[in-house]
Design an enzyme around this catalytic site. Structure first.
Site, PDB file in Angstrom:
ATOM      1  N   ASP A 214      62.176  17.722  18.507  1.00  0.00           N
ATOM      2  CA  ASP A 214      61.068  17.259  18.321  1.00  0.00           C
ATOM      3  C   ASP A 214      59.942  18.360  19.285  1.00  0.00           C
ATOM      4  O   ASP A 214      58.940  18.362  20.101  1.00  0.00           O
ATOM      5  CB  ASP A 214      60.186  15.899  18.873  1.00  0.00           C
ATOM      6  CG  ASP A 214      60.146  15.047  17.503  1.00  0.00           C
ATOM      7  OD1 ASP A 214      60.331  16.114  16.289  1.00  0.00           O
ATOM      8  OD2 ASP A 214      59.990  14.128  17.084  1.00  0.00           O
TER       9      ASP A 214
ATOM     10  N   HIS B 250      75.989  38.318  34.853  1.00  0.00           N
ATOM     11  CA  HIS B 250      75.077  36.924  33.561  1.00  0.00           C
ATOM     12  C   HIS B 250      74.723  36.396  34.933  1.00  0.00           C
ATOM     13  O   HIS B 250      74.853  35.322  33.971  1.00  0.00           O
ATOM     14  CB  HIS B 250      74.834  37.128  32.498  1.00  0.00           C
ATOM     15  CG  HIS B 250      74.816  38.585  31.311  1.00  0.00           C
ATOM     16  ND1 HIS B 250      76.113  38.693  30.691  1.00  0.00           N
ATOM     17  CD2 HIS B 250      74.624  39.640  32.000  1.00  0.00           C
ATOM     18  CE1 HIS B 250      75.989  40.291  30.042  1.00  0.00           C
ATOM     19  NE2 HIS B 250      74.963  40.351  30.992  1.00  0.00           N
TER      20      HIS B 250
ATOM     21  N   ASP C 214      67.669  40.087  39.514  1.00  0.00           N
ATOM     22  CA  ASP C 214      67.257  41.022  38.573  1.00  0.00           C
ATOM     23  C   ASP C 214      65.892  39.194  37.357  1.00  0.00           C
ATOM     24  O   ASP C 214      66.717  38.914  36.798  1.00  0.00           O
ATOM     25  CB  ASP C 214      68.649  41.126  37.851  1.00  0.00           C
ATOM     26  CG  ASP C 214      68.438  42.103  36.831  1.00  0.00           C
ATOM     27  OD1 ASP C 214      67.049  42.090  36.529  1.00  0.00           O
ATOM     28  OD2 ASP C 214      69.305  42.155  36.100  1.00  0.00           O
TER      29      ASP C 214
ATOM     30  N   ASP D 251      61.971  45.276  33.578  1.00  0.00           N
ATOM     31  CA  ASP D 251      63.589  44.889  34.321  1.00  0.00           C
ATOM     32  C   ASP D 251      63.700  45.296  35.693  1.00  0.00           C
ATOM     33  O   ASP D 251      64.426  46.433  35.502  1.00  0.00           O
ATOM     34  CB  ASP D 251      64.505  45.413  32.825  1.00  0.00           C
ATOM     35  CG  ASP D 251      66.052  44.713  33.544  1.00  0.00           C
ATOM     36  OD1 ASP D 251      65.658  44.385  33.992  1.00  0.00           O
ATOM     37  OD2 ASP D 251      66.242  45.327  32.578  1.00  0.00           O
TER      38      ASP D 251
ATOM     39  N   HIS E 195      79.703  48.477  34.280  1.00  0.00           N
ATOM     40  CA  HIS E 195      78.184  48.209  33.441  1.00  0.00           C
ATOM     41  C   HIS E 195      77.794  49.630  33.773  1.00  0.00           C
ATOM     42  O   HIS E 195      78.011  51.026  34.435  1.00  0.00           O
ATOM     43  CB  HIS E 195      77.139  47.861  33.730  1.00  0.00           C
ATOM     44  CG  HIS E 195      76.271  47.700  35.232  1.00  0.00           C
ATOM     45  ND1 HIS E 195      75.133  48.436  35.376  1.00  0.00           N
ATOM     46  CD2 HIS E 195      76.221  46.732  36.011  1.00  0.00           C
ATOM     47  CE1 HIS E 195      75.297  47.804  36.328  1.00  0.00           C
ATOM     48  NE2 HIS E 195      75.556  47.069  36.972  1.00  0.00           N
TER      49      HIS E 195
ATOM     50  N   HIS F 211      68.784  51.428  30.127  1.00  0.00           N
ATOM     51  CA  HIS F 211      69.308  51.049  28.401  1.00  0.00           C
ATOM     52  C   HIS F 211      67.636  51.418  29.303  1.00  0.00           C
ATOM     53  O   HIS F 211      67.101  51.421  29.637  1.00  0.00           O
ATOM     54  CB  HIS F 211      69.579  50.025  28.588  1.00  0.00           C
ATOM     55  CG  HIS F 211      69.172  48.500  29.697  1.00  0.00           C
ATOM     56  ND1 HIS F 211      67.647  48.384  29.155  1.00  0.00           N
ATOM     57  CD2 HIS F 211      69.171  48.456  30.923  1.00  0.00           C
ATOM     58  CE1 HIS F 211      67.812  47.613  29.946  1.00  0.00           C
ATOM     59  NE2 HIS F 211      68.353  46.875  30.582  1.00  0.00           N
TER      60      HIS F 211
ATOM     61  N   HIS G  44      66.459  45.428  26.434  1.00  0.00           N
ATOM     62  CA  HIS G  44      67.440  45.872  26.051  1.00  0.00           C
ATOM     63  C   HIS G  44      67.243  46.513  24.875  1.00  0.00           C
ATOM     64  O   HIS G  44      67.381  46.602  23.540  1.00  0.00           O
ATOM     65  CB  HIS G  44      69.102  45.706  25.855  1.00  0.00           C
ATOM     66  CG  HIS G  44      69.394  44.950  27.276  1.00  0.00           C
ATOM     67  ND1 HIS G  44      70.588  44.541  27.012  1.00  0.00           N
ATOM     68  CD2 HIS G  44      69.455  45.352  28.422  1.00  0.00           C
ATOM     69  CE1 HIS G  44      71.076  44.084  28.263  1.00  0.00           C
ATOM     70  NE2 HIS G  44      70.270  44.492  28.663  1.00  0.00           N
TER      71      HIS G  44
ATOM     72  N   GLU H 193      70.117  51.723  36.947  1.00  0.00           N
ATOM     73  CA  GLU H 193      70.279  50.865  37.774  1.00  0.00           C
ATOM     74  C   GLU H 193      72.082  50.582  38.058  1.00  0.00           C
ATOM     75  O   GLU H 193      72.957  49.738  37.871  1.00  0.00           O
ATOM     76  CB  GLU H 193      70.466  49.674  36.211  1.00  0.00           C
ATOM     77  CG  GLU H 193      70.879  49.400  35.078  1.00  0.00           C
ATOM     78  CD  GLU H 193      70.599  47.902  34.520  1.00  0.00           C
ATOM     79  OE1 GLU H 193      71.011  46.807  34.910  1.00  0.00           O
ATOM     80  OE2 GLU H 193      70.023  47.961  33.250  1.00  0.00           O
TER      81      GLU H 193
ATOM     82  N   TYR I 282      80.413  45.592  42.678  1.00  0.00           N
ATOM     83  CA  TYR I 282      79.838  43.854  43.314  1.00  0.00           C
ATOM     84  C   TYR I 282      81.911  44.169  43.908  1.00  0.00           C
ATOM     85  O   TYR I 282      83.022  45.148  42.745  1.00  0.00           O
ATOM     86  CB  TYR I 282      80.279  43.114  41.486  1.00  0.00           C
ATOM     87  CG  TYR I 282      79.045  44.609  41.310  1.00  0.00           C
ATOM     88  CD1 TYR I 282      78.165  43.401  41.019  1.00  0.00           C
ATOM     89  CD2 TYR I 282      79.090  45.010  40.141  1.00  0.00           C
ATOM     90  CE1 TYR I 282      76.767  44.203  40.650  1.00  0.00           C
ATOM     91  CE2 TYR I 282      77.707  45.663  39.353  1.00  0.00           C
ATOM     92  CZ  TYR I 282      76.241  44.779  39.501  1.00  0.00           C
ATOM     93  OH  TYR I 282      75.416  45.497  39.271  1.00  0.00           O
TER      94      TYR I 282
ATOM     95  N   ARG J 239      72.875  45.069  43.813  1.00  0.00           N
ATOM     96  CA  ARG J 239      72.670  46.264  41.854  1.00  0.00           C
ATOM     97  C   ARG J 239      71.096  46.346  42.955  1.00  0.00           C
ATOM     98  O   ARG J 239      69.982  45.651  42.907  1.00  0.00           O
ATOM     99  CB  ARG J 239      72.878  45.620  40.858  1.00  0.00           C
ATOM    100  CG  ARG J 239      71.792  46.212  39.942  1.00  0.00           C
ATOM    101  CD  ARG J 239      72.220  46.181  37.947  1.00  0.00           C
ATOM    102  NE  ARG J 239      72.105  44.574  38.190  1.00  0.00           N
ATOM    103  CZ  ARG J 239      72.226  43.458  38.108  1.00  0.00           C
ATOM    104  NH1 ARG J 239      74.345  43.601  38.119  1.00  0.00           N
ATOM    105  NH2 ARG J 239      72.110  42.541  37.577  1.00  0.00           N
TER     106      ARG J 239
ATOM    107  N   GLU K 289      67.913  48.160  40.706  1.00  0.00           N
ATOM    108  CA  GLU K 289      67.238  48.597  39.742  1.00  0.00           C
ATOM    109  C   GLU K 289      65.606  49.004  39.515  1.00  0.00           C
ATOM    110  O   GLU K 289      65.375  48.236  39.979  1.00  0.00           O
ATOM    111  CB  GLU K 289      67.401  47.548  38.201  1.00  0.00           C
ATOM    112  CG  GLU K 289      66.979  47.733  36.371  1.00  0.00           C
ATOM    113  CD  GLU K 289      67.264  46.486  35.735  1.00  0.00           C
ATOM    114  OE1 GLU K 289      67.698  45.420  36.112  1.00  0.00           O
ATOM    115  OE2 GLU K 289      67.441  46.840  34.834  1.00  0.00           O
TER     116      GLU K 289
HETATM  117  N1  GLY Z   1      68.040  42.276  32.868  1.00  0.00           N
HETATM  118  C1  GLY Z   1      69.242  42.490  32.112  1.00  0.00           C
HETATM  119  C2  GLY Z   1      69.801  44.157  32.548  1.00  0.00           C
HETATM  120  O1  GLY Z   1      69.184  44.656  33.701  1.00  0.00           O
HETATM  121  O2  GLY Z   1      69.550  44.900  32.454  1.00  0.00           O
HETATM  122 MN    MN Z   2      68.460  46.639  33.121  1.00  0.00          MN
HETATM  123 MN    MN Z   3      67.748  43.610  35.238  1.00  0.00          MN
END
Ligand code: GLY
Ligand code: MN
Ligand code: MN
Length: 461
Positions: A44, A250, A267, A278, A361, A365, A372, A403, A407, A424, A426
């Protein structure tokens, strides 16, 4: 009910016309675009509803259970834009809120025709009859494919009356991805504002930071700031990662305690009127970087600056990433994260990919309605006979994130004073013909400026 913004409606109409002109140029046909389904969270209780980005891009309509149908006529004046939406329903509106209903939706959003969604299965076979091509989100969901099949079966049953069904189907998203990749002035204005709100949320969270709080306390500060400024939602689940958690890419905001001497990586970005920000910032919980933290932080910041300097029109998409990797790889050699004696030169590190142990990474993006966002990263079109398609040159109006990060997980061959550091940085950048426009610098990024800002609130204890 607030009326839809007239500039947005105008933009949606122009986008629909562009799609229709494209269909006509390809020999005519019908485009069908459903919005997103409602999703049950548990008994529900729904997840907060979020429209489909493609559907919204062409309609500005945010109610669930809606489908947009575009029919290309022989000339622009004979095109038809048709909305199927929920009918008015007195009782459901008492429980769930206002619905436009077809008549008011047609009027308010400027469609040529609108019908109840309950009529779609009887109307679609008529709309698809004798059309050469059907464009829709091909195989995007089993439910859409099932409905399309039902409609096409409905056309085929009229075969003996001389009616033909479309002989070809194509994915409407290919065209829309290309359109969405270049943001117009209205989209950029929203993204600027989403960037500002998100930056002020990062400032708020940094200033609230102190030892003894938990990650979710800072997440609450972010959410407060997003909503206070009218953002409807987060653009993605916020990461608030204390100490070693920053090395989990993540990670979500959890119950881990913020400790003196540790870094905290956030983030987070809001979604404002359908557009995402972002941002990542990494800061010392106590307000002062330790020497090893500062050392790695400055390498990541230098990598970001190198990438930002290459974020401009005409430069292939991979170049900012490659520039960032070069700075990071050099930093890894300089700090001993990578052993010079084993790794050789920075070119060797790049060629072998050994930097990926600490930077796994990419540097950015596309950003837009989806965090994304859509759009090809390589030059669209067929692959060459040999090798891959080249990376796509950046164009004015594209929005990218920048970004880089480092790490460091504990390991015997890694200097111990760097263990558990995850950093990081970004920001969001609009590509222009000159320097890129950074949308998210309302929150400081230079280590001294972060420390100064945290001292302002007395957090530097
Ligand atoms: N927050 C998702 C990324 O940085 O790609
Ligand atoms: Mn990002
Ligand atoms: Mn991000």
């Amino acid at each position: 009910m607030t009326a839809p913004d007239s500039a947005l409606l105008q933009a949606c109409r122009a986008r629909r016309e562009r799609v229709l002109a494209h269909l006509r140029a390809a020999g005519g046909g019908v485009a069908v675009l459903p919005t997103a389904p409602e999703v049950m969270r548990n008994r529900d209780s729904d997840f907060p509803y979020r429209h489909d980005s493609y559907f919204y891009y062409l309609s500005a309509f945010t109610e669930p259970e809606a489908v947009l149908v575009l029919l290309a006529g022989p000339a622009a004046g004979q095109d038809r834009s048709i909305l199927f939406c929920r009918p008015k329903h007195e009782e459901r509106e008492i429980w769930d809120g206002y619905r436009y209903g077809p008549e008011a939706a047609r009027e308010a959003f400027g469609f040529d025709e609108a019908f109840s969604i309950e009529e779609i299965d009887t109307r679609m076979p008529q709309l698809l009859a004798n059309q050469p091509m059907l464009s829709y989100p091909l195989a995007a969901s089993a439910e859409i494919d099932r409905r399309v099949r039902r409609w096409l079966d409905g056309v085929r049953t009229q075969g003996r009356a001389g009616v033909t069904a479309p002989g070809a189907a194509q994915d409407i998203r290919k065209l829309l991805d290309e359109m969405r990749l270049i943001k117009d002035a209205g989209e950029l204005a929203l993204m600027r504002r989403a960037g500002e709100i998100s930056a002020s949320a990062h400032v708020r969270a940094m200033q609230a930071s102190r030892a003894g709080l938990r990650e979710y306390h800072l997440e609450a500060e972010l959410l407060y700031e997003f909503r206070r400024h009218g953002a409807q939602s987060v653009a993605y689940n916020s990461i608030v990662a204390a100490g070693p958690n920053a090395c989990v890419l993540h990670y979500r905001a959890g119950p881990a305690e913020l400790r003196d001497g540790d870094l905290c990586l956030i983030d987070a970005g809001c979604e404002l009127d359908g557009y995402a920000a972002d941002i990542t910032r990494t800061f010392p919980v106590s307000g002062r970087f330790s020497a090893p933290q500062r050392e790695l932080y400055d390498i990541v910041l230098a990598a970001q600056q190198a990438a930002i300097a290459q974020t401009r029109a005409g430069v292939p998409y991979n170049v900012p990433h490659d520039e960032a990797v070069r700075v990071l790889a050099q930093g890894m050699l300089d700090t001993g994260l990578l052993d010079r004696n084993k790794e050789g030169s920075v070119d060797d590190v790049i060629a072998s990919g050994s930097y990926r142990r600490f930077y796994m990474h990419r540097t950015g993006h596309w950003l837009g309605m989806d965090v994304h966002d859509v759009g090809e990263y390589r030059v669209p079109g067929p692959a060459p006979a040999e090798g891959e398609r080249p990376w796509r040159p950046l164009e004015p109006g594209m929005v990218v994130t920048v970004e880089p990060g480092i790490y460091v997980r504990p390991a015997e061959d890694v200097p111990e004073h760097y263990w558990h550091i995850g950093i990081r940085i970004e920001d969001d950048a609009v590509v222009t013909n000159a320097e890129c426009e950074l949308l998210t610098r309302g929150v400081p990024v230079v280590a001294d400026e972060i420390e100064a800002m945290m001292r302002e609130r007395g957090a530097g204890r």
